[in-house]
Design a protein around this motif. Structure first.
Motif, PDB file in Angstrom:
ATOM      1  N   MET A   1      20.824  44.077  29.486  1.00 32.10           N
ATOM      2  CA  MET A   1      21.813  43.306  28.886  1.00 32.10           C
ATOM      3  C   MET A   1      22.441  44.345  28.098  1.00 32.10           C
ATOM      4  N   SER A   2      23.951  44.193  28.241  1.00 32.46           N
ATOM      5  CA  SER A   2      24.921  45.186  27.615  1.00 32.46           C
ATOM      6  C   SER A   2      25.153  44.663  26.275  1.00 32.46           C
ATOM      7  N   PRO A   3      25.374  45.821  25.208  1.00 31.22           N
ATOM      8  CA  PRO A   3      25.552  45.310  23.643  1.00 31.22           C
ATOM      9  C   PRO A   3      26.639  44.233  23.823  1.00 31.22           C
ATOM     10  N   SER A   4      27.796  44.089  24.735  1.00 29.15           N
ATOM     11  CA  SER A   4      28.896  43.259  24.374  1.00 29.15           C
ATOM     12  C   SER A   4      28.342  41.693  24.897  1.00 29.15           C
ATOM     13  N   GLU A   5      27.068  41.460  25.534  1.00 30.00           N
ATOM     14  CA  GLU A   5      26.674  40.454  25.868  1.00 30.00           C
ATOM     15  C   GLU A   5      25.441  39.910  24.709  1.00 30.00           C
ATOM     16  N   LEU A   6      25.405  40.652  23.821  1.00 32.70           N
ATOM     17  CA  LEU A   6      24.353  40.245  22.557  1.00 32.70           C
ATOM     18  C   LEU A   6      25.219  39.995  21.431  1.00 32.70           C
ATOM     19  N   MET A   7      24.555  39.294  20.512  1.00 29.32           N
ATOM     20  CA  MET A   7      25.184  38.903  19.313  1.00 29.32           C
ATOM     21  C   MET A   7      24.155  39.370  18.378  1.00 29.32           C
ATOM     22  N   PRO A   8      24.879  39.879  17.091  1.00 31.08           N
ATOM     23  CA  PRO A   8      24.103  40.413  15.791  1.00 31.08           C
ATOM     24  C   PRO A   8      23.410  39.154  15.274  1.00 31.08           C
ATOM     25  N   ILE A   9      22.428  39.381  14.589  1.00 33.90           N
ATOM     26  CA  ILE A   9      21.436  38.105  13.950  1.00 33.90           C
ATOM     27  C   ILE A   9      22.270  37.238  13.088  1.00 33.90           C
ATOM     28  N   GLY A  10      23.337  37.749  12.221  1.00 28.14           N
ATOM     29  CA  GLY A  10      24.247  36.714  11.522  1.00 28.14           C
ATOM     30  C   GLY A  10      24.943  35.953  12.420  1.00 28.14           C
ATOM     31  N   VAL A  11      25.603  36.507  13.512  1.00 33.20           N
ATOM     32  CA  VAL A  11      26.266  35.623  14.325  1.00 33.20           C
ATOM     33  C   VAL A  11      25.385  34.445  15.172  1.00 33.20           C
ATOM     34  N   PHE A  12      24.352  35.092  15.602  1.00 36.87           N
ATOM     35  CA  PHE A  12      23.358  34.321  16.210  1.00 36.87           C
ATOM     36  C   PHE A  12      22.906  32.948  15.190  1.00 36.87           C
ATOM     37  N   ALA A  13      22.585  33.404  13.890  1.00 34.89           N
ATOM     38  CA  ALA A  13      21.929  32.469  13.026  1.00 34.89           C
ATOM     39  C   ALA A  13      23.264  31.297  12.887  1.00 34.89           C
ATOM     40  N   ARG A  14      24.489  31.749  12.669  1.00 35.18           N
ATOM     41  CA  ARG A  14      25.324  30.607  12.503  1.00 35.18           C
ATOM     42  C   ARG A  14      25.502  29.883  13.643  1.00 35.18           C
TER      43      ARG A  14
ATOM     44  N   CYS B   1      22.997  28.858  15.890  1.00 38.38           N
ATOM     45  CA  CYS B   1      21.830  28.117  15.935  1.00 38.38           C
ATOM     46  C   CYS B   1      21.258  27.343  14.945  1.00 38.38           C
ATOM     47  N   GLY B   2      22.142  27.484  13.522  1.00 30.06           N
ATOM     48  CA  GLY B   2      21.710  26.647  12.558  1.00 30.06           C
ATOM     49  C   GLY B   2      20.573  27.121  11.782  1.00 30.06           C
ATOM     50  N   LEU B   3      19.956  28.313  11.851  1.00 32.77           N
ATOM     51  CA  LEU B   3      18.976  28.918  11.241  1.00 32.77           C
ATOM     52  C   LEU B   3      19.368  30.392  10.275  1.00 32.77           C
ATOM     53  N   THR B   4      18.911  30.512   9.395  1.00 32.91           N
ATOM     54  CA  THR B   4      19.072  31.674   8.511  1.00 32.91           C
ATOM     55  C   THR B   4      18.830  32.820   9.055  1.00 32.91           C
TER      56      THR B   4
END
Length: 358
Positions: free
Chosen positions: A1-14, A16-19
């Motif tokens: 999976m290339s870096p462009s297809e990944l989300m940093p933890i902060g973006v992913f947190a927003r 999915c609704g988790l901190t």
């Protein structure tokens, strides 16, 4: 999976609704490891395909499911996962009921005003009455009394009343012995639903009122407790006293009436009363109606109802025949047994041009 297809933890947190801290905790526990971790910076990255699992994890934790249970649900097939969630919710409900009863015992042991005897009633009769009248309740967080039941005792009878503004249902019970005092209180409908199945299995139930709730005392079984609400109950007597003159009446067999209502395709139904029949048909539709033999008086009349208003009122009526007292197309209809008057329901019709009357 290339870096462009990944989300940093902060973006992913927003997304999915988790901190971020919660994501780190779930990663460390093995429930939701990141898709990749930068070996130099230690930054965690997540893939879009992980959002479904992350959202489910959050929702399961919101219903207080422990981590082992969450892990089991996420690893299970759909059918087994649903069973595990149902079992968890049932345990929460049972624990809450047990906590309420224990809290009531604690408050009683701490002293204060003693419980006052109200009346003694047959358990099966009381349970039936509670369930019948509670059909006229609604869950509205802003108006909790609409989900409650008003209990009133005088020197001759005990009366149960509920209303959701579209229906008003009341039933009068004759106690095994005359009530020793007058009393009135607004009782939690949720607590009464929980207590009803236990009350039903007791031949005799003694009602006792405390400062914050009402006890259902039984012999050989665990007592049940229901909380009192402090909000003011709607003035149902004003509604009953202000009813207009009955201009027509129809008596129809209950079971065919219910079947006719259940066969209607829409959310609203229309009753057409004329001659010796009541016709049940979709409101405003072209579908043919179902004509039911009936005994009627008064002029022909058409009255429309929300199905969710009329069906419960008919289904809870006592006896084989239902009597409808009519006052006009836009006035409340009284629904009760044709030969017993201790359970009465008012059902508000729909104004064809303005929607449900409020």
């Amino acid at each position: 999976m290339s870096p462009s297809e990944l989300m940093p933890i902060g973006v992913f947190a927003r997304r999915c609704g988790l901190t971020s801290s919660a994501l780190r905790f779930y990663a460390d526990s093995g429930l939701l490891p990141p898709a990749e971790v930068d070996p130099v910076s230690g930054y965690r990255f997540y893939g879009a395909e992980q959002l479904t699992r992350a959202t489910a994890l959050r929702q399961l934790r919101e219903i207080a499911m422990p981590l082992p249970g969450v892990e089991a649900v996420l690893a299970a097939e759909a059918g087994e996962a649903s069973r595990l969630v149902d079992a968890h919710v049932a345990k929460i409900v049972g624990d809450a009921s047990a906590a309420l009863r224990k809290a009531a015992d604690v408050m009683s042991s701490l002293g204060g005003a003693p419980a006052l005897p109200i009346a003694a009633l047959k358990g099966p009769v009381l349970a039936d009455a509670v369930e019948q009248v509670l059909t006229a309740t609604a869950h509205d967080p802003s108006l909790p009394v609409l989900g409650a039941l008003r209990v009133e005792a005088d020197l001759e009878a005990v009366t149960l009343t509920a209303t959701d503004r579209y229906r008003l249902s009341t039933r009068t019970l004759v106690p095994s012995a005359p009530p020793g005092r007058t009393w009135a209180g607004t009782v939690s409908g949720d607590d009464l639903r929980t207590a009803a199945c236990h009350i039903r299995r007791s031949a005799l139930v003694r009602l006792e009122a405390g400062p914050h709730g009402i006890w259902f005392r039984t012999t050989g079984r665990e007592d049940r407790y229901a909380r009192l609400l402090t909000e003011e109950f709607p003035d149902h007597r004003l509604v009953l006293d202000s009813l207009g003159t009955v201009t027509g009446r129809a008596t129809v067999s209950k079971e065919p009436f219910l079947r006719a209502l259940e066969e209607q395709p829409g959310e609203r139904v229309e009753l057409r009363l004329s001659g010796r029949a009541v016709e049940v048909r979709p409101a405003g539709g072209r579908h043919p109606g179902i004509a039911l033999p009936a005994t009627t008086t008064g002029a022909p009349l058409r009255v429309r109802f929300e199905l969710t208003t009329l069906h419960p009122a008919v289904s809870t009526a006592i006896g084989p025949d239902v009597m409808l007292d009519l006052r006009g197309h836009d006035q409340p209809v009284t629904i009760r047994s044709a030969d017993r008057g201790d359970l009465t329901t008012l059902a508000m019709p729909v104004n064809p041009s303005h929607g449900p009357r409020r």
